[in-house]
Write a protein that holds these residues in place. Structure first.
Motif, PDB file in Angstrom:
ATOM      1  N   LYS A 217      46.782  36.115  39.991  1.00 29.21           N
ATOM      2  CA  LYS A 217      45.690  35.797  40.914  1.00 29.21           C
ATOM      3  C   LYS A 217      45.811  34.342  41.327  1.00 29.21           C
ATOM      4  O   LYS A 217      45.083  33.466  40.860  1.00 29.21           O
ATOM      5  N   ASP A 218      46.757  34.103  42.228  1.00 30.02           N
ATOM      6  CA  ASP A 218      47.069  32.771  42.731  1.00 30.02           C
ATOM      7  C   ASP A 218      46.547  32.681  44.163  1.00 30.02           C
ATOM      8  O   ASP A 218      47.037  33.367  45.056  1.00 30.02           O
ATOM      9  N   ARG A 219      45.553  31.833  44.378  1.00 27.86           N
ATOM     10  CA  ARG A 219      44.892  31.772  45.674  1.00 27.86           C
ATOM     11  C   ARG A 219      45.850  31.405  46.795  1.00 27.86           C
ATOM     12  O   ARG A 219      45.785  31.963  47.900  1.00 27.86           O
ATOM     13  N   ASP A 220      46.786  30.481  46.547  1.00 31.06           N
ATOM     14  CA  ASP A 220      47.734  30.095  47.596  1.00 31.06           C
ATOM     15  C   ASP A 220      48.597  31.289  48.013  1.00 31.06           C
ATOM     16  O   ASP A 220      48.839  31.502  49.204  1.00 31.06           O
ATOM     17  N   LEU A 221      49.062  32.056  47.043  1.00 30.76           N
ATOM     18  CA  LEU A 221      49.890  33.219  47.355  1.00 30.76           C
ATOM     19  C   LEU A 221      49.086  34.300  48.061  1.00 30.76           C
ATOM     20  O   LEU A 221      49.579  34.954  48.996  1.00 30.76           O
ATOM     21  N   ILE A 222      47.858  34.509  47.620  1.00 32.31           N
ATOM     22  CA  ILE A 222      46.999  35.522  48.254  1.00 32.31           C
ATOM     23  C   ILE A 222      46.781  35.183  49.728  1.00 32.31           C
ATOM     24  O   ILE A 222      46.972  36.024  50.621  1.00 32.31           O
ATOM     25  N   GLU A 223      46.401  33.952  50.001  1.00 33.22           N
ATOM     26  CA  GLU A 223      46.145  33.542  51.382  1.00 33.22           C
ATOM     27  C   GLU A 223      47.421  33.521  52.213  1.00 33.22           C
ATOM     28  O   GLU A 223      47.409  33.843  53.405  1.00 33.22           O
ATOM     29  N   HIS A 224      48.530  33.158  51.569  1.00 27.60           N
ATOM     30  CA  HIS A 224      49.812  33.132  52.267  1.00 27.60           C
ATOM     31  C   HIS A 224      50.216  34.544  52.682  1.00 27.60           C
ATOM     32  O   HIS A 224      50.636  34.777  53.827  1.00 27.60           O
ATOM     33  N   HIS A 289      38.719  42.232  51.120  1.00 27.10           N
ATOM     34  CA  HIS A 289      38.308  41.821  49.772  1.00 27.10           C
ATOM     35  C   HIS A 289      39.489  41.110  49.105  1.00 27.10           C
ATOM     36  O   HIS A 289      39.978  41.525  48.071  1.00 27.10           O
ATOM     37  N   LEU A 290      39.914  40.027  49.757  1.00 27.50           N
ATOM     38  CA  LEU A 290      41.064  39.274  49.269  1.00 27.50           C
ATOM     39  C   LEU A 290      40.814  38.766  47.855  1.00 27.50           C
ATOM     40  O   LEU A 290      39.780  38.169  47.564  1.00 27.50           O
ATOM     41  N   GLY A 291      41.772  39.018  46.986  1.00 23.21           N
ATOM     42  CA  GLY A 291      41.672  38.555  45.603  1.00 23.21           C
ATOM     43  C   GLY A 291      40.934  39.482  44.676  1.00 23.21           C
ATOM     44  O   GLY A 291      40.766  39.168  43.495  1.00 23.21           O
ATOM     45  N   ASP A 292      40.497  40.636  45.193  1.00 19.82           N
ATOM     46  CA  ASP A 292      39.755  41.581  44.358  1.00 19.82           C
ATOM     47  C   ASP A 292      40.746  42.513  43.657  1.00 19.82           C
ATOM     48  O   ASP A 292      41.039  43.616  44.119  1.00 19.82           O
ATOM     49  N   PHE A 293      41.294  42.048  42.559  1.00 17.53           N
ATOM     50  CA  PHE A 293      42.205  42.836  41.733  1.00 17.53           C
ATOM     51  C   PHE A 293      42.272  42.186  40.364  1.00 17.53           C
ATOM     52  O   PHE A 293      41.803  41.055  40.163  1.00 17.53           O
ATOM     53  N   GLU A 294      42.851  42.884  39.407  1.00 15.27           N
ATOM     54  CA  GLU A 294      42.920  42.378  38.036  1.00 15.27           C
ATOM     55  C   GLU A 294      44.151  41.508  37.841  1.00 15.27           C
ATOM     56  O   GLU A 294      45.270  41.904  38.185  1.00 15.27           O
ATOM     57  N   ASP A 295      43.938  40.347  37.287  1.00 13.82           N
ATOM     58  CA  ASP A 295      45.017  39.404  37.020  1.00 13.82           C
ATOM     59  C   ASP A 295      45.745  39.787  35.730  1.00 13.82           C
ATOM     60  O   ASP A 295      45.150  40.330  34.794  1.00 13.82           O
ATOM     61  N   GLY A 296      47.057  39.523  35.692  1.00  9.26           N
ATOM     62  CA  GLY A 296      47.805  39.666  34.454  1.00  9.26           C
ATOM     63  C   GLY A 296      48.182  41.072  34.053  1.00  9.26           C
ATOM     64  O   GLY A 296      48.559  41.310  32.899  1.00  9.26           O
TER      65      GLY A 296
END
Length: 332
Positions: A217-224, A289-296
């Motif tokens: 869950k890396d915000r830069d990668l998600i937005e990129h 729903h950007l970023g709505d997922f489980e990390d790791g």
């Protein structure tokens, strides 16, 4: 219940199964009756080769026969013909427009596009326009290659000349990235709004296929990933491949406008991409729903198989024997 027709089903048992779990009735098509994904679907049909003049007509007939409202291509093989003839298929074809398809299919066109819109891309040249101060190492890449096929690493001019002399398809030369590689599984609506982007690490891959990876869950990668997908005009799924370079930039090396090879990982992490596809087919307009997922969440893969037997002149999958869960060990 939404009926989904899959083209070029091949080995994508994971995708067909995920759509069944999401509540769809599935129809898998392929040229070969030995394609494993056929036997994971509710219905299976053999159709002509992609290059056959009757290919689109056969798909359209099956869409009508089963009342399918969604067509999902599972490989790159028929993207261009589907994008060109989508109006002849009476269902939603979950695929970007022809311009985006052609850019993604040709890595040189994709590189030029990224330069034009200001997205990071590794320095890249055609073989007849190499600079004198070429920065080694470089990669010789087939412009229309997929997976890791048609890619060769050259550490000096001698190796570069060797590979260029032996490549028999249109190629390009690209500076090798030095950073960590990531894969971002994105999903866009019919207006190319990115609904979600799930980055994953590339712990191990073979032949371009993800073998081990982990969601991050890396915000830069998600937005990129979202920026790249929206700039290209992606519709439905795509897989964005990029590197994080020492200077922090995220050059894009490839975009595949389909569900990626690591599809089970974002699915397990809660991407809900099959459900989003079904909602689009039903005329819905889901919100991003950007970023709505489980990390790791970690993926590690193994080989599976489908065992077939001919029954009354037709191949049928044999049921898998149940696991023996009894503890047969004795400590006495």
């Amino acid at each position: 219940m939404t009926v989904v027709l899959f083209t070029c089903a091949g080995q994508r048992v994971d995708i067909v199964t995920a759509f069944r779990r999401a509540g769809a009735t599935t129809v898998a098509t392929d040229l070969s009756e030995l394609a494993p994904a056929l036997y994971a679907a509710d219905h299976r049909e053999l159709i002509p080769a992609v290059g056959d003049p009757g290919y689109i007509g056969a798909l359209a007939a099956l869409v009508r026969q089963y009342g399918a409202t969604l067509v999902v291509p599972l490989t790159d093989l028929d993207h261009e013909i589907l994008a060109t003839h989508r109006d002849e298929i009476p269902a939603l074809v979950l695929l970007a427009g022809i311009d985006a398809i052609r850019r993604c299919a040709d890595k040189w066109l994709a590189h030029r596009f990224f330069e034009e819109v200001g997205l990071p891309t590794p320095p890249t040249w055609l073989p007849d326009a190499l600079p004198d101060d070429l920065p080694f190492p470089v990669l010789v890449k087939a412009r229309r290659g997929f997976g890791s096929r048609g890619i060769y690493r050259a550490n000096n001019h001698q190796e570069l000349d060797y590979f260029l002399a032996r490549v028999d398809t249109p190629s390009m030369v690209q500076r090798a990235c030095a950073g960590e590689e990531f894969s971002i599984d994105v999903f866009c609506d019919l207006e190319s709004r990115c609904l979600n982007a799930v980055p994953r690490t590339m712990i191990e891959s073979k032949g371009g296929e993800t073998i081990k990876g982990k969601t991050i869950k890396d915000r830069d990668l998600i937005e990129h990933g979202a920026r790249v997908a929206e700039a290209l005009g992606i519709v439905g799924p795509a897989n964005v491949q990029c590197f994080r370079e020492p200077d922090g930039s995220l050059p894009v090396t490839d975009v595949n406008p389909r569900f990626g090879g690591g599809f089970p990982l974002p699915t397990a992490a809660g991407s809900r991409y099959p459900e989003l596809a079904l909602e689009l087919a039903a005329g819905g307009r889901p919100e991003p729903h950007l970023g709505d997922f489980e990390d790791g969440v970690i993926l590690t893969r193994y080989f599976g198989e489908v065992i077939l037997r001919e029954v009354n002149g037709r191949l049928e999958a044999l049921p898998q024997p149940p696991l023996n869960t009894e503890n047969t060990r004795s400590d006495s």
